[in-house]
Design an enzyme around this catalytic site. Structure first.
Site, PDB file in Angstrom:
ATOM      1  CD1 TRP A 168      75.200  70.986  79.730  1.00 29.08           C
ATOM      2  CD2 TRP A 168      75.972  69.810  78.088  1.00 29.08           C
ATOM      3  NE1 TRP A 168      74.425  71.411  78.822  1.00 29.08           N
ATOM      4  CE2 TRP A 168      75.056  70.694  77.729  1.00 29.08           C
ATOM      5  CE3 TRP A 168      76.836  68.965  77.079  1.00 29.08           C
ATOM      6  CZ2 TRP A 168      74.853  71.087  76.113  1.00 29.08           C
ATOM      7  CZ3 TRP A 168      76.621  68.996  75.664  1.00 29.08           C
ATOM      8  CH2 TRP A 168      75.617  70.172  75.415  1.00 29.08           C
ATOM      9  CG  ASP A 334      67.636  80.919  76.801  1.00 34.63           C
ATOM     10  OD1 ASP A 334      68.833  81.133  77.239  1.00 34.63           O
ATOM     11  OD2 ASP A 334      66.733  79.984  77.483  1.00 34.63           O
ATOM     12  CG  ASP A 335      72.657  84.102  76.666  1.00 36.54           C
ATOM     13  OD1 ASP A 335      72.840  85.028  77.032  1.00 36.54           O
ATOM     14  OD2 ASP A 335      73.672  83.130  76.915  1.00 36.54           O
ATOM     15  NE  ARG A 411      77.544  79.042  77.925  1.00 38.40           N
ATOM     16  CZ  ARG A 411      76.372  79.419  77.364  1.00 38.40           C
ATOM     17  NH1 ARG A 411      75.814  80.132  78.341  1.00 38.40           N
ATOM     18  NH2 ARG A 411      75.699  79.491  76.278  1.00 38.40           N
ATOM     19  CE  LYS A 444      66.940  78.398  80.298  1.00 36.39           C
ATOM     20  NZ  LYS A 444      66.843  77.788  79.128  1.00 36.39           N
ATOM     21  CG  ASP A 446      71.619  79.122  82.550  1.00 37.87           C
ATOM     22  OD1 ASP A 446      71.830  78.086  83.203  1.00 37.87           O
ATOM     23  OD2 ASP A 446      71.690  79.161  81.328  1.00 37.87           O
ATOM     24  CG  MET A 447      74.719  78.978  88.849  1.00 37.45           C
ATOM     25  SD  MET A 447      76.067  77.749  89.026  1.00 37.45           S
ATOM     26  CE  MET A 447      76.619  78.105  90.334  1.00 37.45           C
ATOM     27  CB  CYS A 488      68.316  76.925  84.022  1.00 39.49           C
ATOM     28  SG  CYS A 488      69.235  76.374  82.636  1.00 39.49           S
ATOM     29  CG  ASP A 510      71.353  72.756  78.149  1.00 41.10           C
ATOM     30  OD1 ASP A 510      70.190  73.301  78.613  1.00 41.10           O
ATOM     31  OD2 ASP A 510      72.345  73.107  78.218  1.00 41.10           O
TER      32      ASP A 510
HETATM   33  C1  DGJ Z   1      72.416  77.077  79.389  1.00 43.99           C
HETATM   34  C2  DGJ Z   1      70.893  76.658  79.407  1.00 43.99           C
HETATM   35  O1  DGJ Z   1      70.821  75.290  79.994  1.00 43.99           O
HETATM   36  C3  DGJ Z   1      70.320  76.695  78.196  1.00 43.99           C
HETATM   37  O2  DGJ Z   1      68.877  76.343  78.379  1.00 43.99           O
HETATM   38  C4  DGJ Z   1      70.414  78.099  77.563  1.00 43.99           C
HETATM   39  O3  DGJ Z   1      69.649  79.025  78.431  1.00 43.99           O
HETATM   40  C5  DGJ Z   1      71.673  78.608  77.457  1.00 43.99           C
HETATM   41  N1  DGJ Z   1      72.489  78.394  78.868  1.00 43.99           N
HETATM   42  C6  DGJ Z   1      71.994  80.109  77.150  1.00 43.99           C
HETATM   43  O4  DGJ Z   1      73.220  80.589  77.337  1.00 43.99           O
END
Ligand code: DGJ
Length: 706
Positions: A168, A334-335, A411, A444, A446-447, A488, A510
């Protein structure tokens, strides 16, 4: 049946002998087309000696190396029919060749009742070779498949391997090693492409570099488990092998059922790594990316590092106004926008707007963004669920987990089993509703958790989960063809060609620390063109490393990719904002060249400085980055490649650190004049002198043909 197949592109050839068995006899530099009459002389010139104290006959390295034929290296196939037929041997039975660029070779083992179809396509335009294999069970009982891997030979002189490891916030770290005896092997069991082992590598002649040496590249387009091997056999022959890593019991072929490997993508360069960049970029541009290449890739602002979970629509509108003033073209929330999502412990799965944060709904924010001339994007993480969510409370049985075992969270979250039809349909209809209810142009996707004990109906299920993910995205795109998706996975955990066929951009990492980004982007850029590489200007203090960089290095590092900004522009000081606007304007001005041109790095006698360039129709943009203290007190002139030696060029210094440079006296270099007219021959053969740069700073040059 014909005796051989030759596929040619402008710089590469693949030659396969078809009798007595199918074996690649050449994969590399282009050969003039072989005629039928030349073939026996050619193949005769390749006939191998037979060593003493080994098998009495030659052992070919077949398209799918077979233990049953005496190939003692890693086999291409492993499996059995209830314990039997575990060492099949395939004979070619049919060849379909439609043109000079593609062929399917059908092989069978009548005793094992298996058919193997091997497909090759050598792309004439990019010189990239695509390969795929399909195994079909011709028997009347199930066949348990443990491994089906793609194998390509490389010559004995290719003994230098470059692979990419990471974690990461530190993706795409290059690792070089010499392969002389035995093998390099990696296995990814994380259930997604992974930060740890990018599914790709380079193999080349000793000390191959950006500009020198022969290089063979390999990339497996697959977003699940994978395994890799580069082997030097004890007889000196070498090969690279890759495939999906199948967990025990994961693939059982019922009668007449087939399994196909992921596609892999290979290319050959006689001009070092830069030749690979050229091939792979062209291929991705022409064959993989789904977006319209004539449209400019919009500059992003993503809210994550600016506000994290702290969403206030009025404030977000202020951010949007500031973003538009900087020149941003797409604004992404975003989130943190959905019900109860105040930190990362809850709510994944409940994709409903949080009305306590957005009492007037999302539309006023979206309309504000659109009035400012930007498109709107939203973050989602559809494959996941938090134990603290309505979805989990309603459907604990939808987890992708092994019954009876406790599954660790990652997470604070679990994965959903996309092969459960009700779960798949719930996700599809929820995302479909989101995209239908709001004018969202961008998701976007994400995972953020790896797969632990991935099981569907009691059986290992990474393959099925990965295929279901592709299906989910494909169905959504079919319904909303104008929506673009970003891949992502905690940054760059899902970067590969198969996901890119249905997404338009990667969140590269990130880590927005510009210095770290230099190496991440450099190595990712071997396989991916800059326009799919999300690159954002982050805050002065990097949130992941706590290092600080002034706007110059941050601006130049983001400028060369798919540019964006990831901070709170409302809180930025006026001079910083001016600088963001300047780098965004520079990016837009040169965006066509950056996203359509030919990328390269220069070899350098001083490893502390990297020189990256992009050339398009004789014009060039060059970014020089001083990573750490220079090795020498002076800078060697840089020799710019691919210029016309007869033509004249204007060289301009577009960006250069402020005069306070610590390592250099203010002096009278050409850069003080800001531009210079010089002959191509001098730039190519004698070089261009450059200023000394302090550590962690950079400069930007343009070279325009006159
Ligand atoms: C992980 C992503 O890589 C970040 O850019 C962001 O979107 C966060 N998750 C949000 O929880």
């Amino acid at each position: 049946m014909q005796e051989f197949v030759q596929l040619n592109s402008s710089s590469a050839s693949l030659v396969i002998a078809l009798t007595p068995v199918a074996e690649i006899v050449h994969w590399g530099k282009r050969l003039a087309p072989l005629t039928e009459t030349q073939w026996s002389a050619f193949v005769g010139s390749q006939r191998r000696a037979i060593a003493n104290a080994r098998l009495d006959q030659d052992v070919p390295l077949t398209l799918c190396p077979e233990l049953g034929r005496g190939s003692f290296g890693s086999p291409g196939i492993e499996g059995h029919r209830d314990g039997e037929h575990s060492m099949p041997r395939f004979e070619p039975v049919l060849v379909h060749q439609d043109d000079a660029h593609q062929v399917s070779i059908v092989c069978e083992d009548a005793l094992a009742a298996l058919r193997l179809v091997v497909q090759f396509q050598l792309d004439a335009s990019s010189n990239v070779l695509r390969q795929k294999m399909t195994l079909t069970n011709l028997g009347e009982t199930p066949y348990q498949l443990q491994k089906l891997a793609l194998t390509l030979p490389v010559p004995a002189r290719a003994n230098c391997l470059e692979s990419y490891y990471g974690r990461w916030s530190r993706e795409f770290q290059a690792h070089r090693q010499t392969i002389e005896h035995g093998a390099w092997s990696v296995e990814n069991r994380r259930g997604r492409t992974s930060h740890e082992y990018f599914p790709g590598c380079l193999v080349g002649t000793a000390h191959f570099s950006e500009q020198q040496g022969e290089v063979w590249s390999f990339h497996l387009g697959w977003s699940g488990n994978h395994q890799w091997r580069c082997e030097a056999k004890s007889d000196g022959r070498r090969f690279v092998q890759a495939g999906e890593l199948l967990l025990p019991g994961e693939i059982t072929l019922a009668p007449a059922q087939s399994y196909s490997t992921p596609e892999w993508f290979a290319s050959y360069s006689a001009q070092g790594v830069n030749g690979i960049r050229t091939h792979q970029h062209r291929f991705v541009r022409e064959q993989i990316v789904p977006f319209d290449r004539n449209e400019p890739r919009p500059v992003h602002l993503n809210t994550w590092e600016g506000i994290y979970f702290d969403h206030d629509p009025d404030y977000i509108c202020q951010m949007a106004s500031e973003a538009a003033a900087l020149g941003v073209e797409r604004f992404i929330i975003d989130d943190g926008w959905f019900i109860g999502r105040n930190d990362d412990t809850s709510s994944l799965g409940d994709w409903v707007l949080d009305k306590t944060k957005y009492p007037q709904g999302l539309m006023p924010v979206i309309e504000h963004v659109q009035r400012l001339g930007m498109t709107f994007g939203l973050w989602v993480e559809p494959e996941m669920v938090n134990p603290d969510s309505e979805l989990f409370r309603r459907h604990p049985e939808w987890l992708l987990a092994a019954a009876g075992y406790e599954a660790p969270t990652g997470r604070n979250q679990y994965l959903l089993d996309l092969q459960i039809p009700e779960c798949f349909n719930y996700l599809f209809s929820t995302l479909d509703a989101l995209l239908s209810d709001y004018p969202i142009g961008y998701l976007k996707w994400d995972m953020n958790r790896e797969l632990v004990q991935p099981t569907h109906n009691g059986r290992a299920a990474v393959h099925g989960q990965t295929m279901a993910l592709y299906r989910l995205i494909d169905q959504l795109i079919a319904r909303h063809p104008d929506v673009e998706i970003e891949s992502c996975a905690s940054g760059g955990g899902r970067i590969d060609y198969e996901i890119l066929k249905r997404t338009c951009r990667f969140w590269t990492s990130d880590c927005n620390d510009a210095l770290e980004r230099q190496s991440i982007q450099k190595h990712m850029g071997i396989f991916f063109p800059p326009e799919v590489m999300g690159a954002h200007i982050g805050p002065y203090h990097s949130h992941t490393t706590r290092r600080s960089h002034d706007i110059q290095l941050r601006g130049l590092t983001a400028l060369t990719g798919h540019m964006g900004v990831e901070l709170d522009p409302v809180k930025a000081a006026a001079d910083e904002k001016q600088a963001f606007a300047r780098y965004i304007a520079l990016h837009k001005h040169h965006r066509y060249l950056l996203h359509h041109g030919n990328s390269f790095y220069l070899d350098s006698s001083d490893q502390s400085r990297w020189v990256y360039g992009v050339e398009y129709n004789g014009d060039m943009l060059v970014v020089v980055c001083q990573l750490r203290m220079p090795d020498y007190a002076l800078v060697a002139p840089i020799l710019l490649p691919n210029l016309d030696i007869e033509k004249w060029y204007r060289v301009s210094m577009l960006d250069y650190p402020a005069a306070s440079a610590g390592l250099m006296k203010p002096n009278q270099g050409w850069w003080n004049e800001s531009s210079l007219v010089v002959k191509g021959e001098w730039l190519c053969q004698v070089g261009l002198s450059l200023p000394l740069l302090d550590p962690e700073s950079g400069l930007l040059l343009s070279v325009e043909v006159l």
